[in-house]
Design a protein around this motif. Structure first.
Motif, PDB file in Angstrom:
ATOM      1  N   ARG A 150       0.832  -1.202   0.000  1.00 58.92           N
ATOM      2  CA  ARG A 150       0.000   0.000   0.000  1.00 58.92           C
ATOM      3  C   ARG A 150       0.872   1.259   0.000  1.00 58.92           C
ATOM      4  NH1 ARG A 150      -3.988  -1.540   5.052  1.00 58.92           N
ATOM      5  NH2 ARG A 150      -4.503  -3.677   4.395  1.00 58.92           N
ATOM      6  N   PHE A 151       1.944   1.212   0.774  1.00 58.07           N
ATOM      7  CA  PHE A 151       2.815   2.375   0.881  1.00 58.07           C
ATOM      8  C   PHE A 151       3.496   2.658  -0.459  1.00 58.07           C
ATOM      9  CE2 PHE A 151       6.702   4.360   3.131  1.00 58.07           C
ATOM     10  CZ  PHE A 151       6.119   5.617   3.090  1.00 58.07           C
ATOM     11  N   ARG A 152       3.899   1.599  -1.143  1.00 57.44           N
ATOM     12  CA  ARG A 152       4.537   1.774  -2.454  1.00 57.44           C
ATOM     13  C   ARG A 152       3.564   2.430  -3.438  1.00 57.44           C
ATOM     14  NH1 ARG A 152       6.361  -2.912  -2.618  1.00 57.44           N
ATOM     15  NH2 ARG A 152       8.486  -2.523  -1.938  1.00 57.44           N
ATOM     16  N   LEU A 153       2.317   1.999  -3.412  1.00 56.44           N
ATOM     17  CA  LEU A 153       1.306   2.601  -4.280  1.00 56.44           C
ATOM     18  C   LEU A 153       1.072   4.071  -3.917  1.00 56.44           C
ATOM     19  CD1 LEU A 153      -1.371  -0.242  -4.519  1.00 56.44           C
ATOM     20  CD2 LEU A 153       0.051   0.632  -6.390  1.00 56.44           C
ATOM     21  N   ALA A 154       1.040   4.351  -2.616  1.00 58.66           N
ATOM     22  CA  ALA A 154       0.816   5.726  -2.166  1.00 58.66           C
ATOM     23  C   ALA A 154       1.970   6.638  -2.593  1.00 58.66           C
ATOM     24  CB  ALA A 154       0.657   5.762  -0.650  1.00 58.66           C
ATOM     25  N   LEU A 155       3.204   6.133  -2.499  1.00 56.85           N
ATOM     26  CA  LEU A 155       4.361   6.918  -2.903  1.00 56.85           C
ATOM     27  C   LEU A 155       4.335   7.207  -4.399  1.00 56.85           C
ATOM     28  CD1 LEU A 155       7.128   5.099  -0.829  1.00 56.85           C
ATOM     29  CD2 LEU A 155       6.264   7.411  -0.433  1.00 56.85           C
ATOM     30  N   THR A 156       3.939   6.201  -5.164  1.00 59.69           N
ATOM     31  CA  THR A 156       3.842   6.381  -6.619  1.00 59.69           C
ATOM     32  C   THR A 156       2.775   7.414  -6.954  1.00 59.69           C
ATOM     33  OG1 THR A 156       4.537   4.092  -6.983  1.00 59.69           O
ATOM     34  CG2 THR A 156       3.445   5.206  -8.808  1.00 59.69           C
ATOM     35  N   GLY A 157       1.636   7.340  -6.269  1.00 56.41           N
ATOM     36  CA  GLY A 157       0.571   8.305  -6.500  1.00 56.41           C
ATOM     37  C   GLY A 157       0.961   9.720  -6.111  1.00 56.41           C
ATOM     38  N   ALA A 158       1.744   9.841  -5.036  1.00 57.06           N
ATOM     39  CA  ALA A 158       2.153  11.160  -4.560  1.00 57.06           C
ATOM     40  C   ALA A 158       2.998  11.898  -5.585  1.00 57.06           C
ATOM     41  CB  ALA A 158       2.923  11.026  -3.259  1.00 57.06           C
ATOM     42  N   ARG A 159       3.759  11.159  -6.381  1.00 60.15           N
ATOM     43  CA  ARG A 159       4.587  11.798  -7.409  1.00 60.15           C
ATOM     44  C   ARG A 159       3.721  12.518  -8.440  1.00 60.15           C
ATOM     45  NH1 ARG A 159       7.463   6.849  -9.682  1.00 60.15           N
ATOM     46  NH2 ARG A 159       8.235   8.354 -11.223  1.00 60.15           N
ATOM     47  N   PRO A 212      -5.031  21.693   0.856  1.00 60.77           N
ATOM     48  CA  PRO A 212      -5.494  22.583   1.922  1.00 60.77           C
ATOM     49  C   PRO A 212      -4.774  22.425   3.256  1.00 60.77           C
ATOM     50  CG  PRO A 212      -7.017  20.756   1.643  1.00 60.77           C
ATOM     51  CD  PRO A 212      -6.000  20.621   0.558  1.00 60.77           C
ATOM     52  N   ASP A 213      -4.003  21.377   3.420  1.00 61.93           N
ATOM     53  CA  ASP A 213      -3.397  21.072   4.720  1.00 61.93           C
ATOM     54  C   ASP A 213      -1.890  20.933   4.553  1.00 61.93           C
ATOM     55  OD1 ASP A 213      -2.494  19.716   7.109  1.00 61.93           O
ATOM     56  OD2 ASP A 213      -4.572  19.154   7.498  1.00 61.93           O
ATOM     57  N   ALA A 214      -1.122  21.624   5.416  1.00 64.35           N
ATOM     58  CA  ALA A 214       0.345  21.558   5.345  1.00 64.35           C
ATOM     59  C   ALA A 214       0.850  20.136   5.525  1.00 64.35           C
ATOM     60  CB  ALA A 214       0.958  22.468   6.408  1.00 64.35           C
ATOM     61  N   ARG A 215       0.094  19.339   6.268  1.00 58.17           N
ATOM     62  CA  ARG A 215       0.515  17.957   6.489  1.00 58.17           C
ATOM     63  C   ARG A 215       0.388  17.132   5.216  1.00 58.17           C
ATOM     64  NH1 ARG A 215      -3.225  17.179  11.687  1.00 58.17           N
ATOM     65  NH2 ARG A 215      -4.618  18.137  10.146  1.00 58.17           N
ATOM     66  N   LEU A 216      -0.639  17.393   4.431  1.00 57.74           N
ATOM     67  CA  LEU A 216      -0.769  16.705   3.147  1.00 57.74           C
ATOM     68  C   LEU A 216       0.347  17.122   2.199  1.00 57.74           C
ATOM     69  CD1 LEU A 216      -4.627  16.946   2.577  1.00 57.74           C
ATOM     70  CD2 LEU A 216      -3.318  14.927   3.261  1.00 57.74           C
ATOM     71  N   ARG A 217       0.701  18.409   2.233  1.00 60.49           N
ATOM     72  CA  ARG A 217       1.809  18.879   1.398  1.00 60.49           C
ATOM     73  C   ARG A 217       3.112  18.216   1.810  1.00 60.49           C
ATOM     74  NH1 ARG A 217      -1.146  23.727   2.188  1.00 60.49           N
ATOM     75  NH2 ARG A 217       0.314  24.539   3.740  1.00 60.49           N
ATOM     76  N   ALA A 218       3.296  18.016   3.122  1.00 60.84           N
ATOM     77  CA  ALA A 218       4.506  17.345   3.611  1.00 60.84           C
ATOM     78  C   ALA A 218       4.556  15.898   3.136  1.00 60.84           C
ATOM     79  CB  ALA A 218       4.560  17.403   5.133  1.00 60.84           C
ATOM     80  N   MET A 219       3.419  15.232   3.099  1.00 61.90           N
ATOM     81  CA  MET A 219       3.376  13.851   2.631  1.00 61.90           C
ATOM     82  C   MET A 219       3.768  13.747   1.161  1.00 61.90           C
ATOM     83  SD  MET A 219      -0.065  12.280   4.356  1.00 61.90           S
ATOM     84  CE  MET A 219      -0.293  12.299   6.127  1.00 61.90           C
ATOM     85  N   VAL A 220       3.239  14.665   0.369  1.00 63.65           N
ATOM     86  CA  VAL A 220       3.555  14.648  -1.055  1.00 63.65           C
ATOM     87  C   VAL A 220       5.036  14.955  -1.276  1.00 63.65           C
ATOM     88  CG1 VAL A 220       3.122  15.808  -3.251  1.00 63.65           C
ATOM     89  CG2 VAL A 220       1.211  15.199  -1.760  1.00 63.65           C
ATOM     90  N   ALA A 221       5.557  15.915  -0.514  1.00 63.60           N
ATOM     91  CA  ALA A 221       6.968  16.289  -0.657  1.00 63.60           C
ATOM     92  C   ALA A 221       7.902  15.161  -0.255  1.00 63.60           C
ATOM     93  CB  ALA A 221       7.259  17.535   0.179  1.00 63.60           C
ATOM     94  N   MET A 222       7.459  14.303   0.666  1.00 61.97           N
ATOM     95  CA  MET A 222       8.313  13.219   1.154  1.00 61.97           C
ATOM     96  C   MET A 222       8.542  12.140   0.106  1.00 61.97           C
ATOM     97  SD  MET A 222       7.624  10.386   4.107  1.00 61.97           S
ATOM     98  CE  MET A 222       6.887   9.320   2.881  1.00 61.97           C
ATOM     99  N   ARG A 231      12.005   8.218  -7.197  1.00 57.55           N
ATOM    100  CA  ARG A 231      11.989   6.841  -7.704  1.00 57.55           C
ATOM    101  C   ARG A 231      11.567   5.894  -6.592  1.00 57.55           C
ATOM    102  NH1 ARG A 231      15.627   2.817  -6.962  1.00 57.55           N
ATOM    103  NH2 ARG A 231      15.640   1.097  -8.461  1.00 57.55           N
ATOM    104  N   VAL A 232      10.577   5.093  -6.857  1.00 56.92           N
ATOM    105  CA  VAL A 232      10.140   4.071  -5.906  1.00 56.92           C
ATOM    106  C   VAL A 232      10.690   2.737  -6.401  1.00 56.92           C
ATOM    107  CG1 VAL A 232       8.178   2.926  -4.812  1.00 56.92           C
ATOM    108  CG2 VAL A 232       8.048   5.363  -5.380  1.00 56.92           C
ATOM    109  N   PRO A 233      11.589   2.119  -5.636  1.00 54.25           N
ATOM    110  CA  PRO A 233      12.214   0.888  -6.123  1.00 54.25           C
ATOM    111  C   PRO A 233      11.226  -0.270  -6.173  1.00 54.25           C
ATOM    112  CG  PRO A 233      12.820   1.260  -3.842  1.00 54.25           C
ATOM    113  CD  PRO A 233      12.068   2.488  -4.289  1.00 54.25           C
ATOM    114  N   PRO A 234      11.408  -1.189  -7.108  1.00 56.73           N
ATOM    115  CA  PRO A 234      10.570  -2.391  -7.117  1.00 56.73           C
ATOM    116  C   PRO A 234      10.875  -3.248  -5.892  1.00 56.73           C
ATOM    117  CG  PRO A 234      12.374  -2.608  -8.689  1.00 56.73           C
ATOM    118  CD  PRO A 234      12.419  -1.196  -8.195  1.00 56.73           C
ATOM    119  N   ALA A 235       9.921  -4.075  -5.515  1.00 58.53           N
ATOM    120  CA  ALA A 235      10.118  -4.944  -4.359  1.00 58.53           C
ATOM    121  C   ALA A 235      11.330  -5.851  -4.566  1.00 58.53           C
ATOM    122  CB  ALA A 235       8.866  -5.781  -4.119  1.00 58.53           C
ATOM    123  N   SER A 236      12.092  -6.052  -3.497  1.00 56.66           N
ATOM    124  CA  SER A 236      13.263  -6.929  -3.559  1.00 56.66           C
ATOM    125  C   SER A 236      12.860  -8.366  -3.247  1.00 56.66           C
ATOM    126  CB  SER A 236      14.324  -6.463  -2.565  1.00 56.66           C
ATOM    127  OG  SER A 236      15.376  -7.406  -2.478  1.00 56.66           O
TER     128      SER A 236
END
Length: 428
Positions: A129-138, A148-158, A162-167
């Protein structure tokens, strides 16, 4: 500190432990000198001593948490620098964890806070789920300014570029030792780290196999429970921890285990505390057994004594993660190992202070976190390093977002020095 809990209240194991901790405090204020939030905000209630008073009053009266108490407890990083400084042995970690559980049980947060915390608890501990969320954030990043929320902006900025494929190495399996087997070791592969940086576990497996360890990735083991534990979500955190305990105990009973090695120090602090977390649970004995086997990868490497030579002459600025230096009291091993491998190791000023990552803190308290990151990056860059090394993925992401200096895990450099590949981050 004088406390006034009733006999009935002290029948509760959590309140009994809180009472013991509170009584150890002598109001000396040494903790304020090393508290990052007090240094930034200058408010006594944003220091450990101030928070202790708030927690004491809340727990003694048995009242639901109020907005003021919640605000100041939420601002706590749980960096535990106060525990290193405290001359009286106040176990602030157990106290603030109990306070957060009380807050979660008795305080109704604004709906945005509830939604955000629910989302973090449902996504980050689950690598897929986290990998999908990181990909979506890009894809959301170009529109982040309109969130609207600084916390959401922080999540997107984080989110990394590149999201590596699963090892494949993170799947349940056994890796034989190279040469004579010296140990049989379970590796905790974690959750967020598997989505953010697969190089760390890969390097750990290569290095420990080379040193004679049979490496076990146990079936069923996953998130340590730290993220939800520090949100006060006790049921969820204990469920994650119990799954790990059962998985590692099964491996120990089947083939033996000499250690449970952890290369994310935030996780290590929690796993080492399983004995306390489960002290009144039917799993108490097994939890204490696993806690006794848990060790940071640098502690295990210190026992194994790797020999190697740095392929290149590099100045390495070592960042001491709070969870390692304060939570686990592991301070010298990582630096000694890097020096023995031939790297020129330097440390920043105020090495005891937090970088502002602190689990989900950089997402929930982005303004304070950003200032701590700025200060930490400035002290690291002042040493003019070729590379920055740390032992915790959260710190690596936090510092890496604020500097152009490559940031790698300590184990990646040690793997390279003993025959492994050059860390990919150095190429960037």
């Amino acid at each position: 500190m004088q406390t006034n809990f009733t006999e009935e209240q002290l029948k509760d194991p959590g309140l009994k432990r809180a009472n013991e901790i509170l009584r150890a405090c002598v109001h000396c204020g040494f903790c304020t000198a090393t508290c990052p939030t007090y240094q930034i905000l200058g408010d006594e209630l944003d220091s450990p001593r101030g928070r202790i008073y708030l927690i004491k009053e809340m727990l003694e009266t048995g009242r639901p948490a109020d907005e003021k108490t919640v605000r100041h407890i939420d601002r706590c990083l749980s960096c535990l620098a106060c525990m290193t400084t405290c001359p009286s042995g106040v176990h602030y970690m157990h106290l603030v964890d109990h306070a957060r559980a009380h807050i979660e049980a008795t305080y109704r947060r604004p709906w945005r806070d509830r939604a955000l915390r629910w989302l973090l608890a449902r996504v980050i501990p689950h690598p897929g789920r986290f990998r999908l969320a990181l990909t979506g954030a890009r894809f959301v990043r170009p529109f982040a300014a309109w969130l609207p929320d600084a916390r959401l902006r922080a999540m997107v900025a984080m989110a990394p570029d590149r999201v590596p494929p699963a090892s494949r190495n993170d799947a349940p399996q056994v890796f034989p030792a190279t040469g004579t087997r010296r140990m049989r070791v379970a590796l905790m592969t974690g959750c967020a780290q598997k989505a953010l940086n697969t190089d760390i576990n890969d390097a750990t497996i290569r290095l420990l196999r080379r040193l004679g360890c049979e490496m076990v990735v146990a079936k069923g083991a996953g998130c340590c429970g730290a993220l939800t534990h520090h949100m006060g979500k006790t049921g969820e955190s204990h469920a994650s921890a119990a799954t790990n305990i059962r998985a590692w105990i099964a491996e120990k009973r089947a083939g033996g285990l000499d250690a449970v090695v952890i290369n994310t120090s935030g996780c290590g602090t929690t796993v080492k505390d399983y004995g306390h977390m489960f002290r009144t649970d039917p799993l108490a004995e097994e939890a204490a057994e696993i806690a006794g086997l848990a060790c940071d990868v640098s502690e295990l490497l210190e026992r194994l004594g790797p020999t190697g030579k740095a392929p290149e002459s590099l100045v390495v600025a070592y960042h001491a993660a709070c969870s390692l230096q304060h939570g686990q009291k592991v301070r010298t091993a990582p630096k000694a190992l890097l020096k023995a491998a031939g790297f020129d190791v330097v440390e920043p000023a105020d090495a005891h202070l937090c970088c502002g990552s602190a689990g989900t803190y950089n997402l929930l308290q982005p303004e304070i976190s950003a200032e701590l990151k700025r200060r930490k990056v400035a002290t690291l860059e002042a040493r003019a390093p070729d590379v920055i090394a740390a032992g915790n993925i959260g710190c690596m992401m936090q510092i890496g977002a604020g500097t152009g200096v490559p940031v790698v895990h300590t184990v990646e450099l040690l793997d390279w020095a003993t025959g492994g590949p050059r860390p990919r981050a150095l190429a960037r």
